[in-house]
Structure formats: structure tokens, C-alpha cells
Design an enzyme around this catalytic site. Structure first.
Site, PDB file in Angstrom:
ATOM      1  N   GLY A  20       0.834  -1.197   0.000  1.00 32.75           N
ATOM      2  CA  GLY A  20       0.000   0.000   0.000  1.00 32.75           C
ATOM      3  C   GLY A  20       0.866   1.242   0.000  1.00 32.75           C
ATOM      4  O   GLY A  20       1.998   1.229  -0.468  1.00 32.75           O
ATOM      5  N   CYS A  21       0.342   2.292   0.544  1.00 34.29           N
ATOM      6  CA  CYS A  21       1.023   3.588   0.570  1.00 34.29           C
ATOM      7  C   CYS A  21       2.356   3.495   1.311  1.00 34.29           C
ATOM      8  O   CYS A  21       2.420   2.992   2.429  1.00 34.29           O
ATOM      9  CB  CYS A  21       0.112   4.602   1.255  1.00 34.29           C
ATOM     10  N   PHE A  22       3.406   4.006   0.690  1.00 31.63           N
ATOM     11  CA  PHE A  22       4.709   3.923   1.341  1.00 31.63           C
ATOM     12  C   PHE A  22       4.828   4.805   2.567  1.00 31.63           C
ATOM     13  O   PHE A  22       5.682   4.597   3.411  1.00 31.63           O
ATOM     14  CB  PHE A  22       5.883   4.119   0.387  1.00 31.63           C
ATOM     15  N   TRP A  23       3.961   5.791   2.733  1.00 32.67           N
ATOM     16  CA  TRP A  23       3.987   6.599   3.962  1.00 32.67           C
ATOM     17  C   TRP A  23       3.673   5.725   5.171  1.00 32.67           C
ATOM     18  O   TRP A  23       4.276   5.873   6.222  1.00 32.67           O
ATOM     19  CB  TRP A  23       2.985   7.738   3.895  1.00 32.67           C
TER      20      TRP A  23
END
Length: 190
Positions: A20-23
């Protein structure tokens, strides 16, 4: 070796993970004991120069990933994967929650054949245990065409904890990780 000779330090290893989102991934793995560095990036796509805009457009084939540098004497690859599988849903192809697209796929992009074997063994054990109601769709492949993400994506949650996505999505993942893996959370100042 005598009892007084220190054990030689193992070299740091790399791991490249898409979930998913790398953040979200970066925020969790920065707090994991044994992890020395976390770098958001793009991996396993076709475009020679992926950018955030191109990857989000779905045309590059890249996944949002984090590349970790970790000390295997403090954290095994299997422990790292246990955290990885706990903090994202490996059963949804090209999706994590409301984030939809190939860039949000679940992937383990390996740096050695040993990592590939361990990744497949972890997936097989999770499948046998019935840990998930649906089949695991995590891609296991050698890391390829990796590019670091733009500077504004590095330590994003740390710099923007009250931004909407960070407050609603990233913060709960970080808290869930800290609760589930208290024994692996870095101490203050680590």
C-alpha cells in the site's frame, strides 16, 4: 574463538516491501528495532524514470515500496515479514483500503534466493494456519527497476502527522504495530 572474543557483526541486509502507501510502511518500519534506514521508493515496474505522478497514474507498473536496511543480528527477515503481514492486507489485489491501483499491491521484492525462500515459507505457513479468510496474493519476485521516491515523501508521517491521510490511516497503523509488536519497538532515542 575464546569466550572473550566478540562475535563479528553480521552485515546489514536490505528488504524491499510493497503493502500500500509507502507513507504507512515507512512510519511503521522506522519504529522497528534492528531497522537502520527506511527509504520510500518505486519498484518492479517498466518505466525508466518513475515519479509519484506517473506511478499514481498507473502507467509505470511500479509498486510503492520501502527499502529497508536492517541488522539481522537484531531482527530476522522472518520477523520483519511478520510485521509486514500484520500491517497490511495481503489478500486484496492492487488495493489497500481506499487506495486502489497496481501501485498499492502487496509485494515482497527479494534481494537473494534465501529471501525468496523465506518469503514463500512465511506465506505458506500463514495460508496453512488460516490467518486470512481469502488467499494471499502477495507478489514474491526479485527486486527490479528500483528508484527512490522524491524527497517530499521521505519521513512524510513524521513531518505531517496531522495531515488528513496521516491522521486517519497512517497513525492507526503505527499504533496497531506498536501494540502488536511491543517487543520489537525501538526504545526512545534509538
Amino acid at each position: 574463538m575464546s569466550a572473550h572474543t566478540p562475535t563479528p557483526a553480521l552485515p546489514l541486509q536490505n528488504a524491499t516491501l510493497a503493502g500500500g502507501c509507502f507513507w504507512c510502511l515507512e512510519a511503521v518500519f522506522l519504529g522497528l528495532k534492528g531497522v537502520r534506514a527506511v527509504e520510500p521508493g518505486y519498484s518492479n515496474g517498466q518505466h525508466p524514470l518513475p515519479t509519484y505522478e506517473r506511478v499514481c497514474g498507473g502507467d509505470t507498473g511500479h509498486a510503492e515500496v520501502v527499502r529497508l536496511s536492517f541488522d539481522p543480528s537484531e531482527l530476522s527477515y522472518t520477523e520483519l515479514l511478520a510485521v509486514f503481514f500484520k500491517i497490511h492486507d495481503p489478500t486484496t489485489p492492487n488495493r489497500q483500503g481506499h487506495d486502489v491501483g497496481t501501485q498499492y499491491r502487496s509485494g515482497i521484492y527479494t534481494h537473494s534466493e534465501e529471501q525468496a525462500r523465506e518469503a514463500r515459507a512465511v506465506i505458506e505457513a500463514l495460508t496453512r494456519s488460516g490467518a486470512y479468510d481469502r488467499p494471499i496474493v502477495t507478489d514474491v519476485a526479485p527486486v527490479s527497476n528500483y528508484h527512490t521516491a522524491e524527497a517530499e515523501h521521505h519521513r512524510y508521517f513524521e513531518r505531517h502527522p496531522y495531515q488528513g491521510y496521516c491522521a486517519m490511516v497512517v497513525a492507526p497503523k503505527v499504533e496497531a504495530f506498536r501494540h502488536a509488536f511491543a517487543h520489537l519497538v525501538k526504545g526512545p532515542g534509538a
